[in-house]
Structures are given as C-alpha cells and as structure tokens.
Enzyme design. Sequence first.
Site, PDB file in Angstrom:
ATOM      1  N   ASP A   1       0.819  -1.213   0.000  1.00  8.98           N
ATOM      2  CA  ASP A   1       0.000   0.000   0.000  1.00  8.98           C
ATOM      3  C   ASP A   1       0.852   1.262   0.000  1.00  8.98           C
ATOM      4  O   ASP A   1       0.438   2.303   0.513  1.00  8.98           O
ATOM      5  CB  ASP A   1      -0.967   0.027   1.197  1.00  8.98           C
ATOM      6  CG  ASP A   1      -1.755  -1.258   1.298  1.00  8.98           C
ATOM      7  OD1 ASP A   1      -2.286  -1.679   0.266  1.00  8.98           O
ATOM      8  OD2 ASP A   1      -1.816  -1.840   2.388  1.00  8.98           O
TER       9      ASP A   1
ATOM     10  N   LYS B   1       2.297   2.265  -5.052  1.00  8.81           N
ATOM     11  CA  LYS B   1       3.114   1.866  -6.211  1.00  8.81           C
ATOM     12  C   LYS B   1       2.399   2.155  -7.521  1.00  8.81           C
ATOM     13  O   LYS B   1       3.021   2.506  -8.506  1.00  8.81           O
ATOM     14  CB  LYS B   1       3.400   0.349  -6.165  1.00  8.81           C
ATOM     15  CG  LYS B   1       4.261  -0.075  -5.009  1.00  8.81           C
ATOM     16  CD  LYS B   1       4.463  -1.571  -4.985  1.00  8.81           C
ATOM     17  CE  LYS B   1       3.268  -2.388  -4.579  1.00  8.81           C
ATOM     18  NZ  LYS B   1       2.814  -2.234  -3.184  1.00  8.81           N
TER      19      LYS B   1
ATOM     20  N   LYS C   1       0.646   4.551  -8.533  1.00  9.02           N
ATOM     21  CA  LYS C   1       0.811   5.897  -9.077  1.00  9.02           C
ATOM     22  C   LYS C   1       2.112   6.015  -9.882  1.00  9.02           C
ATOM     23  O   LYS C   1       2.134   6.599 -10.961  1.00  9.02           O
ATOM     24  CB  LYS C   1       0.814   6.887  -7.908  1.00  9.02           C
ATOM     25  CG  LYS C   1       1.126   8.284  -8.327  1.00  9.02           C
ATOM     26  CD  LYS C   1       0.801   9.236  -7.223  1.00  9.02           C
ATOM     27  CE  LYS C   1       1.338  10.589  -7.581  1.00  9.02           C
ATOM     28  NZ  LYS C   1       0.543  11.656  -7.038  1.00  9.02           N
TER      29      LYS C   1
ATOM     30  N   GLY D   1      -4.163  -4.150  -4.398  1.00 10.53           N
ATOM     31  CA  GLY D   1      -5.161  -3.133  -4.726  1.00 10.53           C
ATOM     32  C   GLY D   1      -4.454  -1.851  -5.094  1.00 10.53           C
ATOM     33  O   GLY D   1      -3.699  -1.318  -4.300  1.00 10.53           O
ATOM     34  N   HIS D   2      -4.623  -1.417  -6.317  1.00 10.60           N
ATOM     35  CA  HIS D   2      -4.018  -0.167  -6.762  1.00 10.60           C
ATOM     36  C   HIS D   2      -5.122   0.833  -7.044  1.00 10.60           C
ATOM     37  O   HIS D   2      -6.048   0.520  -7.786  1.00 10.60           O
ATOM     38  CB  HIS D   2      -3.248  -0.379  -8.077  1.00 10.60           C
ATOM     39  CG  HIS D   2      -1.936  -1.057  -7.892  1.00 10.60           C
ATOM     40  ND1 HIS D   2      -1.214  -1.571  -8.928  1.00 10.60           N
ATOM     41  CD2 HIS D   2      -1.215  -1.280  -6.779  1.00 10.60           C
ATOM     42  CE1 HIS D   2      -0.092  -2.101  -8.458  1.00 10.60           C
ATOM     43  NE2 HIS D   2      -0.084  -1.935  -7.159  1.00 10.60           N
ATOM     44  N   THR D   3      -4.995   2.005  -6.452  1.00  8.80           N
ATOM     45  CA  THR D   3      -5.970   3.040  -6.780  1.00  8.80           C
ATOM     46  C   THR D   3      -5.291   4.075  -7.659  1.00  8.80           C
ATOM     47  O   THR D   3      -4.236   4.588  -7.306  1.00  8.80           O
ATOM     48  CB  THR D   3      -6.485   3.728  -5.503  1.00  8.80           C
ATOM     49  OG1 THR D   3      -6.989   2.714  -4.635  1.00  8.80           O
ATOM     50  CG2 THR D   3      -7.584   4.732  -5.799  1.00  8.80           C
TER      51      THR D   3
ATOM     52  N   ARG E   1       2.039 -29.194  -6.278  1.00  7.43           N
ATOM     53  CA  ARG E   1       1.829 -29.726  -7.639  1.00  7.43           C
ATOM     54  C   ARG E   1       0.427 -30.259  -7.878  1.00  7.43           C
ATOM     55  O   ARG E   1       0.207 -31.189  -8.646  1.00  7.43           O
ATOM     56  CB  ARG E   1       2.908 -30.769  -7.992  1.00  7.43           C
ATOM     57  CG  ARG E   1       4.227 -30.074  -8.227  1.00  7.43           C
ATOM     58  CD  ARG E   1       5.393 -30.734  -7.605  1.00  7.43           C
ATOM     59  NE  ARG E   1       5.210 -30.994  -6.197  1.00  7.43           N
ATOM     60  CZ  ARG E   1       5.942 -31.875  -5.522  1.00  7.43           C
ATOM     61  NH1 ARG E   1       6.856 -32.561  -6.120  1.00  7.43           N
ATOM     62  NH2 ARG E   1       5.742 -32.045  -4.230  1.00  7.43           N
TER      63      ARG E   1
ATOM     64  N   GLN F   1       1.962  -6.216  -3.326  1.00  2.26           N
ATOM     65  CA  GLN F   1       2.389  -6.334  -1.919  1.00  2.26           C
ATOM     66  C   GLN F   1       3.765  -5.669  -1.777  1.00  2.26           C
ATOM     67  O   GLN F   1       4.023  -4.719  -2.484  1.00  2.26           O
ATOM     68  CB  GLN F   1       2.395  -7.784  -1.432  1.00  2.26           C
ATOM     69  CG  GLN F   1       1.013  -8.415  -1.332  1.00  2.26           C
ATOM     70  CD  GLN F   1       0.511  -8.933  -2.652  1.00  2.26           C
ATOM     71  OE1 GLN F   1       1.206  -9.647  -3.348  1.00  2.26           O
ATOM     72  NE2 GLN F   1      -0.699  -8.589  -3.025  1.00  2.26           N
TER      73      GLN F   1
ATOM     74  N   ARG G   1      -5.942   0.538   8.084  1.00  2.00           N
ATOM     75  CA  ARG G   1      -4.529   0.161   8.158  1.00  2.00           C
ATOM     76  C   ARG G   1      -3.916   0.633   9.464  1.00  2.00           C
ATOM     77  O   ARG G   1      -4.328   1.657  10.007  1.00  2.00           O
ATOM     78  CB  ARG G   1      -3.759   0.771   6.991  1.00  2.00           C
ATOM     79  CG  ARG G   1      -4.239   0.246   5.659  1.00  2.00           C
ATOM     80  CD  ARG G   1      -3.499   0.870   4.481  1.00  2.00           C
ATOM     81  NE  ARG G   1      -4.078   0.413   3.232  1.00  2.00           N
ATOM     82  CZ  ARG G   1      -4.261   1.174   2.158  1.00  2.00           C
ATOM     83  NH1 ARG G   1      -3.903   2.438   2.159  1.00  2.00           N
ATOM     84  NH2 ARG G   1      -4.807   0.673   1.073  1.00  2.00           N
TER      85      ARG G   1
ATOM     86  N   ASP H   1       2.604  14.735   1.388  1.00  2.00           N
ATOM     87  CA  ASP H   1       1.620  15.751   1.791  1.00  2.00           C
ATOM     88  C   ASP H   1       0.809  15.349   3.022  1.00  2.00           C
ATOM     89  O   ASP H   1       0.270  16.211   3.714  1.00  2.00           O
ATOM     90  CB  ASP H   1       0.664  16.046   0.620  1.00  2.00           C
ATOM     91  CG  ASP H   1      -0.002  14.771   0.120  1.00  2.00           C
ATOM     92  OD1 ASP H   1       0.728  13.837  -0.274  1.00  2.00           O
ATOM     93  OD2 ASP H   1      -1.245  14.693   0.145  1.00  2.00           O
TER      94      ASP H   1
HETATM   95  P1  IMP Z   1      -2.771 -12.750   1.834  1.00  2.00           P
HETATM   96  O1  IMP Z   1      -1.834 -12.192   0.820  1.00  2.00           O
HETATM   97  O2  IMP Z   1      -4.218 -12.485   1.529  1.00  2.00           O
HETATM   98  O3  IMP Z   1      -2.501 -14.190   2.143  1.00  2.00           O
HETATM   99  O4  IMP Z   1      -2.511 -11.966   3.230  1.00  2.00           O
HETATM  100  C1  IMP Z   1      -1.281 -12.112   3.931  1.00  2.00           C
HETATM  101  C2  IMP Z   1      -0.868 -10.776   4.549  1.00  2.00           C
HETATM  102  O5  IMP Z   1      -0.503  -9.882   3.522  1.00  2.00           O
HETATM  103  C3  IMP Z   1      -1.967 -10.063   5.344  1.00  2.00           C
HETATM  104  O6  IMP Z   1      -1.375  -9.371   6.413  1.00  2.00           O
HETATM  105  C4  IMP Z   1      -2.530  -9.087   4.334  1.00  2.00           C
HETATM  106  O7  IMP Z   1      -3.142  -7.975   4.970  1.00  2.00           O
HETATM  107  C5  IMP Z   1      -1.272  -8.687   3.625  1.00  2.00           C
HETATM  108  N1  IMP Z   1      -1.498  -8.212   2.254  1.00  2.00           N
HETATM  109  C6  IMP Z   1      -1.772  -8.948   1.166  1.00  2.00           C
HETATM  110  N2  IMP Z   1      -1.873  -8.170   0.087  1.00  2.00           N
HETATM  111  C7  IMP Z   1      -1.638  -6.921   0.478  1.00  2.00           C
HETATM  112  C8  IMP Z   1      -1.561  -5.677  -0.210  1.00  2.00           C
HETATM  113  O8  IMP Z   1      -1.701  -5.569  -1.436  1.00  2.00           O
HETATM  114  N3  IMP Z   1      -1.277  -4.602   0.570  1.00  2.00           N
HETATM  115  C9  IMP Z   1      -1.059  -4.700   1.909  1.00  2.00           C
HETATM  116  N4  IMP Z   1      -1.117  -5.834   2.574  1.00  2.00           N
HETATM  117  C10 IMP Z   1      -1.393  -6.939   1.873  1.00  2.00           C
END
Ligand code: IMP
Length: 421
Positions: A13, A16, A18, A40-42, A142, A217, A298, A326
Amino acid sequence: MPAIVVVGTQWGDEGKGKFTDLLAIDATHVVRYQGGHNAGHTLVVDGVTFKLQLVPSGILYPHVVPVIANGVVVDPWVLLRELDMLEAKGIDVSKLVVSGNAHLILPYHQEIDTLNEAALGDSKIGTTLRGIGPAYADKADRVGIRVQDLLRPAYLKERISAVARGLAGRVDVDVDGLVDRLLTEVAPLLAPRITDTVALLHDALAGGARILLEGAQATFLDIDHGTYPFVTSSNPTAGFASVGSGLGPRDISEVIGVAKAYSTRVGSGPYPTELFDDIGDLLVERGREFGTNTGRRRRTGWFDAVMVRQAARLNSLSEIAITKLDILDTLPTIKLCVAYELDGQHIRHLPGDSDDFARATPVYIEMPGWQCDISAARTPADLPEAARNYLACIEREVGVPIRLVGTGPGRDEILIWETPS
Ligand code: IMP
C-alpha cells in the site's frame, strides 16, 4: 529501460500504482509477476478513480500491452469482472494477455483460507481471505490448476477431481459444477488471452521493448524476507520479478523502490514504529488509510529507515520514490526511525531472528514539520526547508537516491527530486 521493476519497500500500500502509472507512459509492456487480487491499486486519472486488483496498471494506456505473467495467481471471475469494469469506463482491454502457466484461484482456495485463519484463532495472519495462500500452496504441492488447463476440459476435470479427493472431509468441492462454470463462464472469455508470455516478453525485448515489472504487496510481506508468518505467500521482492515473468536476471536494468513518507501495515505482525495515538489516527484520516481491497483500517506509524535500508539490499534498489509526503503537512514534528534498540544495544540493521525483531524498539530522530500545504510543489525549490530536510534525511539514512516524490493523489501531483549537493 529495457526492464524495470517497481517494488514496495514496506508492507504494501505504498502507492506503487501511481508511479507504475507514470513509468508506464514510456513502457511497451506492464507485467504483474506475483500475487493476485490481494493487491489493490488506486489510480486517479482526470478525476476518475480506478481500483485495480489483478490487471496491471498499464492497462490505462492504449499503447501498453498488459501482461499477467506466470508468477501470478488468478481468480478468473475477479479478472473478468475487472475487465468489464474497465470497459464500462471506456478503457480498451483488448491487449491484456495471461500466461498459461499462471495458477487459478478457485472457490475452494477461498474456503481453505477462511478455515486456516479460523484455526489460527488469535494468531491469525489477517489474510485478505482471497485464497492466495492456498492457491500458492497447491502450486508448490503440484496440485494447482493452471490457466492453460482451461483449454483441456478432460484434463481440467481430472485435476479438479484429484484436488477434491484430497480435500474430502475438509472442504466439499462440487467437481462437475465447478468444471462446468469454468468451461462456460471463464474459458470462452479467457482462451483468446492465454499466451506464452515468456516468449512474448523475450521477443518484445529483442525488438527493443521497454518492460515494466509491477510488484504487488511489498518487501516485508515477502514469504522469504518478510515478517514470517505474517506475510503473503509469494515473493514480491525484485529477484522474483525474473522468476515470475520468465525474464532473465540480466534483463532487468533498474529497480525502483516505493516507500510511503510514513508507514502502514494491514493485518497482524510486528511493527516497531507503529503509532497508537492521535498522530496514528491523523495518518489514517489524512492518508485515507483503508484497504483498497478489503476496506480494513490500516495500522500506521513513522517511517522506518532500518526496514527501507534492508529493502534496498534485498531488492538492489537503484532509486526510491516517496509517496504521500503531503499527508505529513499538518504535523509540528516528525519522527524517523534510524536504528533499533535491542538488549541495550543500538543496531542499524534488521535483526534476522523474528523474536528479536518483535522486541526491537525504534530509535528516532525528531525533525520539525513544515505545517503548510505542499500539494502544488513540483521541484525541490517549491518545498519548505523542513520538507527538504526530511527527504534528505531519508535519502541519507536509506543510502539510495530519491527520484520522485508524491505530493497528492492526482496523476500530476509528483515532484522530481534532485539530491541536494
Ligand atoms: P494474503 O496475501 O491475503 O494471504 O494476506 C497475507 C498478509 O498480507 C496479510 O497481512 C494481508 O493484509 C497482507 N497483504 C496482502 N496483500 C496486500 C496488499 O496488497 N497490501 C497490503 N497488505 C497486503
């Protein structure tokens, strides 16, 4: 270019999307190499907000070929919904290709994710419950179902039947129903996009392509280098960009690390600079720190230079992009963690032992804030001195040059940083 990796240096989060979006202007291909729709990218473009989970951010440019490469895990229904959403907003999605070697996330993976988290009780990971871990577990075991299996109905059924037998007593899989849905709802729409993306990317490179590899991530959610077990199930670090896309390590010329001007984390796990006070709340509110994906609030804290220093090593960072500077605009003072205290010693590196990391307490330097709106700044000279000092301090402590600084959510709210001489 020819191939650049963009990677998160904290817990995800970082914003990235942007910078990926900015770099995509000069790219021919934008590639997702790991993770799935846990990302998740906004992106805010001309006032329109796009929330992307699986599709590479380059999709917003007509000249870019968006690639979902072999290292990704794909929930096919999520992918199709995302493509529909983009088309409804007028985006051309025709160029998107998906590797036949990417693995599918199927509904039973999501059930297993939920069961695993419930079994962990208070020690749960706090996953996104999207089935990411179970899908990667099946890949390693596998018994995964790959995108290309959609093209072979008999084989698909045989593979899913084997999985169902393995899950008997834990999760009931309606094999016929699932196979039927995959063959009727998914295969006809995805089949034209299934591609040998390794050949595609290498041929493109040979023809002078500029490839952007978009990490999802981040470094400290990496299954090898993150705060295990509170991590995701893939390797977001830059080395995996090669494995997850099929490009060779020497095809990668640059690695850009993205770091938030403070820090955030979703889910459980140690977090040395976490704030539990009003400043933490202020960062949540001003930074709109709620998951793009799950809506979860968060956790927030000060910038941790020890971690970003480690991220610089793990990813061979060539430069850093700082986001959301900012958000700190209103603070009278700002802290930056430069070392940890552990058993009475000051250490400047991340402890390798997870208990030590959980016990480490931050050593801060405190700096005056700038207490004014910096959203219009486009060059270092437009910034108040306190903001310049803060950035220079990050650069010095992390040991990697900063190149870009985000000063607001819009596509153009970016400052080009030059290291003060
Ligand atoms: P999972 O990837 O859903 O298995 O979650 C494992 C951990 O990674 C958890 O703490 C999630 O909140 C965190 N996590 C997974 N994807 C993201 C992301 O895109 N941003 C921030 N935390 C993430």
